[in-house]
Design a protein around this motif. Sequence first.
Motif, PDB file in Angstrom:
ATOM      1  N   MET A 238       0.859  -1.143  -0.043  1.00  0.00           N
ATOM      2  CA  MET A 238       0.169   0.015  -0.148  1.00  0.00           C
ATOM      3  C   MET A 238       0.990   1.332   0.013  1.00  0.00           C
ATOM      4  O   MET A 238       1.680   1.349   0.870  1.00  0.00           O
ATOM      5  CB  MET A 238      -0.831  -0.005   1.091  1.00  0.00           C
ATOM      6  CG  MET A 238      -1.946  -1.069   1.041  1.00  0.00           C
ATOM      7  SD  MET A 238      -2.914  -1.630   2.640  1.00  0.00           S
ATOM      8  CE  MET A 238      -3.473  -0.211   3.177  1.00  0.00           C
ATOM      9  N   ARG A 239       0.779   2.144  -1.141  1.00  0.00           N
ATOM     10  CA  ARG A 239       1.581   3.351  -1.104  1.00  0.00           C
ATOM     11  C   ARG A 239       0.893   4.663  -0.492  1.00  0.00           C
ATOM     12  O   ARG A 239      -0.179   4.942  -0.898  1.00  0.00           O
ATOM     13  CB  ARG A 239       1.954   3.378  -2.519  1.00  0.00           C
ATOM     14  CG  ARG A 239       2.552   2.242  -3.229  1.00  0.00           C
ATOM     15  CD  ARG A 239       2.836   2.299  -4.720  1.00  0.00           C
ATOM     16  NE  ARG A 239       3.358   1.222  -5.244  1.00  0.00           N
ATOM     17  CZ  ARG A 239       2.500   0.124  -5.591  1.00  0.00           C
ATOM     18  NH1 ARG A 239       1.256   0.262  -5.326  1.00  0.00           N
ATOM     19  NH2 ARG A 239       3.207  -0.929  -5.990  1.00  0.00           N
ATOM     20  N   PHE A 240       1.579   5.106   0.311  1.00  0.00           N
ATOM     21  CA  PHE A 240       1.321   6.293   0.756  1.00  0.00           C
ATOM     22  C   PHE A 240       1.927   7.653   0.204  1.00  0.00           C
ATOM     23  O   PHE A 240       3.048   7.350  -0.248  1.00  0.00           O
ATOM     24  CB  PHE A 240       1.256   6.246   2.314  1.00  0.00           C
ATOM     25  CG  PHE A 240       0.439   5.522   2.982  1.00  0.00           C
ATOM     26  CD1 PHE A 240       0.658   3.965   3.212  1.00  0.00           C
ATOM     27  CD2 PHE A 240      -0.990   5.945   3.122  1.00  0.00           C
ATOM     28  CE1 PHE A 240      -0.238   3.190   3.503  1.00  0.00           C
ATOM     29  CE2 PHE A 240      -1.847   5.015   3.815  1.00  0.00           C
ATOM     30  CZ  PHE A 240      -1.440   3.549   4.141  1.00  0.00           C
ATOM     31  N   ASP A 241       1.539   8.714   0.327  1.00  0.00           N
ATOM     32  CA  ASP A 241       2.162  10.123  -0.205  1.00  0.00           C
ATOM     33  C   ASP A 241       3.377  10.111   0.380  1.00  0.00           C
ATOM     34  O   ASP A 241       4.501  10.743   0.128  1.00  0.00           O
ATOM     35  CB  ASP A 241       1.230  11.247  -0.066  1.00  0.00           C
ATOM     36  CG  ASP A 241       0.375  11.332  -1.067  1.00  0.00           C
ATOM     37  OD1 ASP A 241      -0.534  12.156  -1.202  1.00  0.00           O
ATOM     38  OD2 ASP A 241       0.375  10.582  -2.229  1.00  0.00           O
ATOM     39  N   ASP A 242       3.721  10.014   1.674  1.00  0.00           N
ATOM     40  CA  ASP A 242       4.753  10.079   2.358  1.00  0.00           C
ATOM     41  C   ASP A 242       5.046   9.371   3.774  1.00  0.00           C
ATOM     42  O   ASP A 242       3.927   8.515   3.963  1.00  0.00           O
ATOM     43  CB  ASP A 242       5.022  11.578   2.971  1.00  0.00           C
ATOM     44  CG  ASP A 242       3.668  12.101   3.698  1.00  0.00           C
ATOM     45  OD1 ASP A 242       3.475  13.285   3.711  1.00  0.00           O
ATOM     46  OD2 ASP A 242       3.038  11.156   4.142  1.00  0.00           O
ATOM     47  N   GLU A 243       5.967   9.305   4.409  1.00  0.00           N
ATOM     48  CA  GLU A 243       6.372   8.408   5.415  1.00  0.00           C
ATOM     49  C   GLU A 243       5.450   8.639   6.508  1.00  0.00           C
ATOM     50  O   GLU A 243       5.078   7.633   7.278  1.00  0.00           O
ATOM     51  CB  GLU A 243       7.838   8.262   5.680  1.00  0.00           C
ATOM     52  CG  GLU A 243       8.180   7.554   6.995  1.00  0.00           C
ATOM     53  CD  GLU A 243       9.510   7.262   7.276  1.00  0.00           C
ATOM     54  OE1 GLU A 243      10.198   7.320   6.439  1.00  0.00           O
ATOM     55  OE2 GLU A 243       9.880   7.684   8.379  1.00  0.00           O
ATOM     56  N   ALA A 244       5.228   9.934   6.672  1.00  0.00           N
ATOM     57  CA  ALA A 244       4.351  10.266   7.932  1.00  0.00           C
ATOM     58  C   ALA A 244       3.030   9.633   7.912  1.00  0.00           C
ATOM     59  O   ALA A 244       2.463   9.060   8.919  1.00  0.00           O
ATOM     60  CB  ALA A 244       4.321  11.757   7.949  1.00  0.00           C
ATOM     61  N   THR A 245       2.406   9.797   6.649  1.00  0.00           N
ATOM     62  CA  THR A 245       1.018   9.003   6.487  1.00  0.00           C
ATOM     63  C   THR A 245       1.219   7.753   6.727  1.00  0.00           C
ATOM     64  O   THR A 245       0.175   6.944   7.462  1.00  0.00           O
ATOM     65  CB  THR A 245       0.352   9.531   5.183  1.00  0.00           C
ATOM     66  OG1 THR A 245       0.669  10.814   4.567  1.00  0.00           O
ATOM     67  CG2 THR A 245      -1.154   9.059   5.193  1.00  0.00           C
TER      68      THR A 245
ATOM     69  N   VAL B 281      -8.543  10.597  -2.692  1.00  0.00           N
ATOM     70  CA  VAL B 281      -8.444   9.387  -1.924  1.00  0.00           C
ATOM     71  C   VAL B 281      -7.110   8.640  -2.091  1.00  0.00           C
ATOM     72  O   VAL B 281      -6.723   7.866  -1.467  1.00  0.00           O
ATOM     73  CB  VAL B 281      -9.637   8.157  -1.889  1.00  0.00           C
ATOM     74  CG1 VAL B 281     -10.722   9.040  -1.746  1.00  0.00           C
ATOM     75  CG2 VAL B 281      -9.581   7.788  -3.266  1.00  0.00           C
ATOM     76  N   SER B 282      -6.368   9.459  -3.332  1.00  0.00           N
ATOM     77  CA  SER B 282      -5.097   8.548  -3.270  1.00  0.00           C
ATOM     78  C   SER B 282      -4.132   9.005  -2.070  1.00  0.00           C
ATOM     79  O   SER B 282      -3.305   8.221  -1.835  1.00  0.00           O
ATOM     80  CB  SER B 282      -4.200   9.485  -4.412  1.00  0.00           C
ATOM     81  OG  SER B 282      -4.459  10.845  -4.352  1.00  0.00           O
ATOM     82  N   VAL B 283      -4.353   9.989  -1.203  1.00  0.00           N
ATOM     83  CA  VAL B 283      -3.687  10.245   0.065  1.00  0.00           C
ATOM     84  C   VAL B 283      -3.838   9.019   0.963  1.00  0.00           C
ATOM     85  O   VAL B 283      -2.897   9.006   1.978  1.00  0.00           O
ATOM     86  CB  VAL B 283      -3.806  11.469   0.671  1.00  0.00           C
ATOM     87  CG1 VAL B 283      -3.871  12.661  -0.420  1.00  0.00           C
ATOM     88  CG2 VAL B 283      -5.103  11.513   1.524  1.00  0.00           C
ATOM     89  N   ILE B 284      -4.949   8.199   0.883  1.00  0.00           N
ATOM     90  CA  ILE B 284      -4.964   6.999   2.004  1.00  0.00           C
ATOM     91  C   ILE B 284      -4.836   5.836   1.230  1.00  0.00           C
ATOM     92  O   ILE B 284      -5.076   4.575   1.904  1.00  0.00           O
ATOM     93  CB  ILE B 284      -6.341   7.044   2.483  1.00  0.00           C
ATOM     94  CG1 ILE B 284      -7.492   6.953   1.515  1.00  0.00           C
ATOM     95  CG2 ILE B 284      -6.532   8.325   3.468  1.00  0.00           C
ATOM     96  CD1 ILE B 284      -8.855   6.697   2.145  1.00  0.00           C
ATOM     97  N   SER B 285      -3.860   5.933   0.372  1.00  0.00           N
ATOM     98  CA  SER B 285      -3.317   4.787  -0.621  1.00  0.00           C
ATOM     99  C   SER B 285      -4.264   3.772  -1.263  1.00  0.00           C
ATOM    100  O   SER B 285      -4.053   2.738  -1.709  1.00  0.00           O
ATOM    101  CB  SER B 285      -2.575   3.771   0.498  1.00  0.00           C
ATOM    102  OG  SER B 285      -3.530   2.990   1.021  1.00  0.00           O
TER     103      SER B 285
END
Lengths: 224, 269, 222
Positions: free
Chosen positions: B173-180, C165-169
């Motif tokens: 699962m890929r998130f925008d950054d490590e923090a998220t 919703v891309s921000v929640i993978s």
Amino acid sequence: MVREFTAHELWFLVLAVRWTIALSAIAFVAGGACGLVVALSRVSRSGVLAGMATAYIKVVQGTPLLMQLYLVYFGSTLLRLGSDAWTAAALGLALYASAFLGEIWRGCIQAVPRAQWEAARALGLGYPSQLRFIILPQASRIALPPTVGFLVQLVKGTSLASIIGFTELTRAAAVVNNATFRPLMVYTAVAGLYFILCWPLSLLSEHLERRLERAGASPVSFQI
Amino acid sequence: MRARRRTVVLVALLGLLGLAASSLAPSVEAQNVDEIIKRGKVIVGVNTTTPIFGLVGTDGQPEGYDPDVARLVGKYLGVQVEFVPVTGANRLPFLLTNRVDMVIALFGITPERAQQIWFSMPYATEAATLVAPAGRAVKTVDDLAGLRVGVPRGAMQDLILTPQAAAKKINLMRFDDEATALQAMISGQIDVVGTGLLVNRTLNRNDPGKNYEVKIVLRPLHFGIGIRRGQIDLLQWLNTFVYTIKNNGELDAISRKWRQLPLEALPVF
Amino acid sequence: MDYVFQFGVVWREIDALLLGGWLTLRLSALAMVFGLVVGVAGALAKASRHQTLRALARAYVEAIRNTPFLVQVLLVYLGLPSIGIRLKPDQAALLAMVINLGAYTTEIVRAGIKAVPPGQIQAGTALGLSRWQLFRFVVCLPALRAVFPALGSQFILVMLASSVVSVISAEELTAVADTIVARNFRSFEVYLIVTGLYLAMCLAFQAAFAAIHRALFARWSG
């Protein structure tokens, strides 16, 4: 260094609100100026102008705001313009606003009864004067409620600027979240702050719309 | 009459131009050390959402390993330090368009990145790791089968695991950054998180009882200071700077303060 | 401009992008269906005789319409686990989209119901129809027809909002685009193509709505 979510963190969030307000204001003013141009082009007798304006509106309304922000952000990088998130966000939101406001105002201009145009022409006024003295004043009255309503959309839209790195309220929430690891509290507080910003505007828009309905003007109800 | 319509169009165009022009102002190009010293300040891009290496302190200023190194840069140049928060996604564009003079933001040294920018000698040791609670039995990449593994987009863990994900049945699962991604870990949304060597300490502080530990070290990493290509003068100065703080104990002090570990031997190139 | 455009990298990843687009379509379609259901329920709640129900519906609508969708998504995915509700990214995305769309459709459906001529409702009451029968036979279809365009626009807005919703993978179109960009840094090319894909989806949905309108209301004379 992990901290508790205290009043100090809440204050950090409240301070971030000024960037949200600043970004919304700039986008609204710049977008409004361009939106007027777009609206006038759309109702213009020149087929080319109307066609271009229509295409512009359809593209902006048919693509995600996030994509528009990305394109402006990375596009300005290509053109070697200073690519800071602030400028990209302001420019992107202004373009977004210009298309939506252009469409709203186009509807309001067209809602002014045909008879007004004819009367203005009968008085010997040229097209620009017809607009300036007869049509636009009436259209503005009709346009006020949906325009205020769109301002709410714009304020909410600024939250996307966080994704391209601009530090407004939503990004401040991520910063506080990473320092305190309390997502429920942080994002509820942030939702509350947005609510405090937007709800008065929504109420104002509804109030203006009711006043307009009572005055009997043909309301252009822009549901968005 | 016709002039009125022209005025409206002109005003709108001027408005747009003004907006574009104002964006040209901030990019102050400083190509070498003398120019930075003359300007009186060095503009450094730092991360502000990663534990240990870059967070925002109670005074609203960045704090952490990278900001402290940046402050040393300012000290040795004799200039003020202006911090600009950057993210993994925009640190490269910010650098390439002169928005910042240098990037000190967990910038892992890789040949792909070196095609676009130059790195100084390493100033920090890290690694691309996979972290999970002690209760989770993971020793090799094969043990990740069926687990939800959260990684930052485009990060080393993403690049290493994606080619194997389908075959080994890893739910990547890929998130925008490590923090998220860390947020997702603490919320229990993922089973394993891709992060660095020491972040498990932060996780343990916030989510006590789970005993987060490094399960797999995917690849050792080193961080370098990123600058635009072609700035030989600045590169030479930065390498001299890194050599200095490595040998006079200042970098060791920073390492002990933020990582609670002495500075390991850093390779040079 | 000394930048060399390389659209080739985008075409190499086209199947990943189309897969992402497929998730966008599925999420949007499901959200539209459930969102409409929530909207009708909300509109009925707002017209209800019970004050608490009306107040709850109003609070729901105002809370959702005055907060950003991004914040709602983050609350659902990252915040809810604090009270024990842990949703997968796709589920969280769908829930957030339904909750968001539901608030807007509540208002749209309410406007549609108001647009039904009062005479019709009075006639129905005179014929002895119950409130449910009134809704089903007198109000429902005319209300829907009145607000069909507004509903269509709102549905498309939710589809476009799904990019967030891309921000929640959730691996929908924008997320796939972000991943490609993170690897090869060809941001402008990738996002330009993806914007085109969104535009294509928007036009497809508009065509679909036009077809549904014809199917439902072709024989309409009123």
